[in-house]
Design an enzyme around this catalytic site. Sequence first.
Site: not given
Length: 246
Positions: A21, A26, A51, A84
């Site tokens: 994931d 990120y 996402k 997200h």
Amino acid sequence: MGIDDSGVVATALEVGYRHLDTAQIYGNEAVVGEGIDRADVPCEEVVVATKVWADSLAPADVRRTTEESLERLGLDRVDLLYVHRPIETYEPTETLPAFDDLVAGGLAGHVGLSNFSSADLETARGVLEAPVAAHQVEFHPLFRPVDLLADARERGYPLVAYSPLAGGRAGEIDELVAVAERHDTTPEAVSLAWLLTKERVVPIPKASSRAHLEANLAAVDLADELEPAEIERIDAIDRTEELFPE
């Protein structure tokens, strides 16, 4: 979220993990891609989720940033593509058809939602052609979105629990510590095992060492060993701490 070593990703796959994931925000999609490439595991066995961040949910941006994500991941297709958060540039009637288009075009296998409220979920279901494949939310002993769990159970999709170790605070929760002592294990393992006893809940813990990766996998067996009274003790924790409010 913050894994920046592709070796950790490769190790995770080699010890048995098959779901990775990540997310655009990120900043580690390339790291995940490198880890997949380094691991001695067939790519087709690995489920990869990413996402689309809140500033890129206009239709043209959904496609553009997804293509950029795929390039960083080194993949032709992502298995699960999430919205997200339903904020900023999110507009259901514009954003969600763009996700449907990516599924139809083969760039995404399934559509996921993340951090949606019950009302947001209902709206999304009225727009999406693809079924909601998963809903990812914060879920741990100190924050339990019971309404969202009820929706997942009613509709038959997994509730993916992020921050399942309460942001590193599991060892500070007396109820987890007490259960851990009875089973000669760690409060972190108990937190994961407790989540695994919940129908439709799938925790996704972060770990950066082989020891922690293996310990997290061992929680699967611990879930079968927890007694109903122990589960109820954790269920009864009268304390609410949301780590990632909108």
